[in-house]
Structure formats: C-alpha cells, structure tokens
Design a protein around this motif. Structure first.
Motif: not given
Length: 247
Positions: A66-78, A108-113, A220-224
C-alpha cells in the motif's frame, strides 16, 4: 505488510512513527530537495523514482502492499505519478493531506497560481515572500524593483535583485517572531501558498495584526479518483483496514 510513505511533511513523519508502533514495515521516501531533512523512523530512501515507470518498477520489486501519499499539498508531480503508478500496479493508494487554512479576516486575496500572485503583489511596497525556493523565478521580474524579504530553508546559488533580502530559517515560527520580522522590514504584503497546518500559520496571524495584505495561492487539484484523508489517524486506520476495503 510493507507500506511506502511518500513523505517530507510533519504528517508523514508522524504517520511513519504510528505505523512502526503498529508493527507495519514502513519505507519513507523523501525527494531530497532539502538539505539535512528531518528524518522519520523506519527505513528511508532519498531521491526520485524516475517518473511513473520508475515508481511502478519500485512498487513491484520491493513488495509494496500500500502507498500513502503524504507529500506537500503543492507536490503535484509526485502525487500524479503515484496515482498513475499505483493504478498500473493495482496497489491501493491514499492521499494524506492536511486541511487548508481558513481566512478569519475575510480579506485574503486568493489567486490560482504563483504568476498571478506575483502580479498582485507588485501593488505592494514591502513584500514578504514565503512560497518556497522552487517558485522564486516567478517573482523576480514582477518584483525585481520592489523591496522584498524572501524566506527559504536552504541557501540558493545565484544572485537576487538588489532590493531583496534573503532570510534562511526553518519553522515552526511564532507569532511574536513573525510580527517582529514583518515590522522590521516594513512589510505590507504577505505572499504565501495554502500549505495548511500549524507549522507556518503564525505569519498569517501576524499579517492580520499588522494590517498587511495576504495573497494566498490556492492549492492545485489532486489526481482524480484518489481517496483523501485529512488526519494521520485516518491514514493509519486506512492502512490497517483489510486489503479488500482499501481498494
């Protein structure tokens, strides 16, 4: 049972400890981008896998259950690679992601990138930039002539614009220290990303106290199709479930 924890966060370290306490074989994988990282208990590997194909081979050849992806919320690649590799290897995967921050000020000013964050931040005069080393290039041109305080963990090679001050520090940070830093450098704009958690929350409270703008880069939106849990306890419970229930 062998569990691969894709780590580098406080939650990943806590998870490794609890899984070891439950006599689960854990291998924590760190990207290796931070010098002298805080290491979890149990086995540790450092460095990339070589993309989806490399991770798929690792899962198969190391008997990962089993795998637990506990990386940073912005670690999109891994996170994307883990989703694809686990799907191909038919190994269950869960995403452990701490909740994002809540705006208690309503301002707060929320931005997409990060590019949008840089454009908005250019309206300030004293900018506190805390988005991490990997995104600094997005801010150099828009803020090259501004007075900027950059906080990063490890030193970087190369030069910064003349009006920039680089502070090397590692959290956790306190409200008092953050307020003192922001007052010392006359900060009127804080730029950060929605990492969540308590480790670096103090800067947001200090900004609110000083009336500084907060520019928040949304996650970022996580993998579906990947199940997500919010707490370490939930991740432990998922690992300890019967295999058929985790899939």
């Amino acid at each position: 049972m062998t569990v691969l924890v894709l780590g580098g966060t406080g939650e990943a370290r806590a998870l490794a400890q609890l899984l070891c306490d439950n006599e689960v074989d854990v291998v924590s994988s760190l990207a290796g981008r931070v010098r002298n990282p805080r290491l979890p208990v149990g086995a540790v590997r450092i460095g990339g896998f070589g993309g989806v194909a490399g991770l798929h081979v690792y899962l198969r050849t190391h008997g990962v259950d089993a795998v637990v992806d506990a990386t940073h919320p912005f670690a999109e690649g891994i996170s994307a690679n883990a989703a694809e590799a686990c799907r191909a290897a038919r190994i269950p995967l869960v995403r452990l992601q701490r909740p994002g921050w809540t705006d208690n000020t309503g301002g707060w000013i929320r931005v997409a990138c990060h590019d949008e964050a840089a454009r908005v931040a250019a309206g300030g005069s004293g900018v506190f930039l805390t988005t991490g080393r990997q995104t600094l290039d997005r801010f150099v041109e828009p803020l090259g002539k501004h007075r900027v305080v950059v906080r990063i963990v490890d030193p970087l090679d190369g030069e910064f614009p003349p009006g920039w001050t680089v502070v090397h520090a590692r959290g956790p940070y306190t409200f008092d220290s953050e307020r003192t830093l922001m007052r010392e450098y006359d900060v009127d704009t804080l730029v950060t990303k929605d990492s969540g958690g308590d480790l670096t929350r103090a800067k947001l409270d200090a900004a609110a106290d000083l009336g500084a703008r907060v520019i928040m880069v949304n996650r970022p939106v996580g993998p579906p199709g990947v199940r997500t849990v919010a707490t370490v306890g939930d991740a432990v419970a998922w690992v300890l479930e019967p295999a058929v229930s985790r899939i």
